[in-house]
Design a protein around this motif. Structure first.
Motif, PDB file in Angstrom:
ATOM      1  N   ALA A  69    -109.901-128.521 -12.657  1.00 38.16           N
ATOM      2  CA  ALA A  69    -110.467-127.525 -13.570  1.00 38.16           C
ATOM      3  C   ALA A  69    -110.245-126.134 -12.994  1.00 38.16           C
ATOM      4  N   LEU A  70    -109.825-125.250 -13.837  1.00 37.47           N
ATOM      5  CA  LEU A  70    -109.529-123.892 -13.392  1.00 37.47           C
ATOM      6  C   LEU A  70    -110.495-122.903 -14.031  1.00 37.47           C
ATOM      7  N   SER A  71    -110.907-121.948 -13.244  1.00 35.54           N
ATOM      8  CA  SER A  71    -111.721-120.872 -13.801  1.00 35.54           C
ATOM      9  C   SER A  71    -110.807-119.969 -14.631  1.00 35.54           C
ATOM     10  N   GLU A  72    -111.389-119.134 -15.424  1.00 37.08           N
ATOM     11  CA  GLU A  72    -110.607-118.204 -16.260  1.00 37.08           C
ATOM     12  C   GLU A  72    -109.648-117.385 -15.394  1.00 37.08           C
ATOM     13  N   GLU A 120    -108.304-118.189 -12.588  1.00 39.59           N
ATOM     14  CA  GLU A 120    -107.233-119.002 -11.998  1.00 39.59           C
ATOM     15  C   GLU A 120    -106.190-119.459 -13.020  1.00 39.59           C
ATOM     16  N   ARG A 121    -106.411-119.209 -14.294  1.00 37.18           N
ATOM     17  CA  ARG A 121    -105.482-119.668 -15.335  1.00 37.18           C
ATOM     18  C   ARG A 121    -104.332-118.703 -15.578  1.00 37.18           C
ATOM     19  N   PHE A 122    -104.425-117.495 -15.074  1.00 36.16           N
ATOM     20  CA  PHE A 122    -103.368-116.484 -15.254  1.00 36.16           C
ATOM     21  C   PHE A 122    -103.009-116.296 -16.724  1.00 36.16           C
ATOM     22  N   GLY A 123    -104.008-116.381 -17.590  1.00 39.35           N
ATOM     23  CA  GLY A 123    -103.784-116.177 -19.010  1.00 39.35           C
ATOM     24  C   GLY A 123    -103.331-117.410 -19.771  1.00 39.35           C
ATOM     25  N   PHE A 124    -103.094-118.514 -19.069  1.00 33.88           N
ATOM     26  CA  PHE A 124    -102.658-119.749 -19.719  1.00 33.88           C
ATOM     27  C   PHE A 124    -103.797-120.340 -20.543  1.00 33.88           C
ATOM     28  N   THR A 125    -103.457-120.990 -21.637  1.00 34.31           N
ATOM     29  CA  THR A 125    -104.394-121.818 -22.367  1.00 34.31           C
ATOM     30  C   THR A 125    -104.114-123.244 -21.932  1.00 34.31           C
ATOM     31  N   VAL A 126    -105.072-123.890 -21.292  1.00 30.63           N
ATOM     32  CA  VAL A 126    -104.871-125.239 -20.755  1.00 30.63           C
ATOM     33  C   VAL A 126    -105.117-126.268 -21.851  1.00 30.63           C
ATOM     34  N   HIS A 127    -104.114-127.112 -22.097  1.00 27.42           N
ATOM     35  CA  HIS A 127    -104.204-128.152 -23.120  1.00 27.42           C
ATOM     36  C   HIS A 127    -104.478-129.528 -22.527  1.00 27.42           C
ATOM     37  N   ASP A 128    -104.071-129.716 -21.291  1.00 31.57           N
ATOM     38  CA  ASP A 128    -104.152-131.052 -20.710  1.00 31.57           C
ATOM     39  C   ASP A 128    -104.229-130.933 -19.197  1.00 31.57           C
ATOM     40  N   VAL A 129    -104.878-131.905 -18.588  1.00 31.49           N
ATOM     41  CA  VAL A 129    -104.959-131.976 -17.128  1.00 31.49           C
ATOM     42  C   VAL A 129    -104.548-133.378 -16.719  1.00 31.49           C
ATOM     43  N   GLU A 130    -103.640-133.479 -15.774  1.00 34.15           N
ATOM     44  CA  GLU A 130    -103.233-134.776 -15.232  1.00 34.15           C
ATOM     45  C   GLU A 130    -103.658-134.829 -13.775  1.00 34.15           C
ATOM     46  N   VAL A 131    -104.388-135.882 -13.432  1.00 33.14           N
ATOM     47  CA  VAL A 131    -104.825-136.055 -12.051  1.00 33.14           C
ATOM     48  C   VAL A 131    -104.219-137.364 -11.552  1.00 33.14           C
ATOM     49  N   THR A 132    -103.552-137.302 -10.420  1.00 33.76           N
ATOM     50  CA  THR A 132    -102.980-138.497  -9.808  1.00 33.76           C
ATOM     51  C   THR A 132    -103.503-138.605  -8.385  1.00 33.76           C
TER      52      THR A 132
END
Length: 138
Positions: free
Chosen positions: A110-113, A115-127
């Motif tokens: 999870a990224l704070s606002e 830490e997103r550098f303006g990106f809109t996060v649609h999905d997170v993959e954790v491995t």
């Protein structure tokens, strides 16, 4: 067990014998097969199925969003039929075995606002990577 076959029926996806066999091979929990593994298992059920048909069917299932391609580094892509359920993956660094892991709490990625550098996060993959019991005991 995943409900891939049922999801495909609801979509009214044209279910040829070849497509059915590929879907049957993929159906289940913790199924993460490579295209070659899908082909080998499909041939055991339907000897005349071609490699091209398997690859084309996998491509269609991914395009439909019913199967997810999972890349685990240098190894071949794997196909996950549990595309309709949020989950992470646990991967053995030794043999490449994969297991589905249910998400718990907020994802570690999870990224704070800020830490997103303006990106809109649609999905997170954790491995998660480690050694399965067989590889750890070897």
């Amino acid at each position: 067990m995943s409900d891939l076959l049922e999801r495909l029926r609801r979509r009214t996806w044209r279910m040829t014998a070849q497509r059915r066999v590929v879907a049957e091979v993929l159906d289940g929990d913790h199924v993460h097969l490579t295209a070659d593994e899908v082909h080998a298992r499909a041939v055991a059920k339907l000897p005349e199925i071609s490699r091209a048909t398997v690859y084309n069917t996998l491509g269609e299932l991914v395009a439909l969003g019913e199967v997810t391609e999972v890349a685990t580094g240098a190894r071949a892509k794997r196909y996950d039929p549990n595309a309709d359920r949020p989950h992470h993956h646990l991967v053995c660094a030794g043999c490449g075995a994969m297991r589905d892991v249910p998400p718990s709490g907020s994802p570690p990625a999870a990224l704070s606002e800020a830490e997103r550098f303006g990106f809109t996060v649609h999905d997170v993959e954790v491995t998660y990577r480690g050694l399965c019991p067989d590889c750890a005991s070897a």
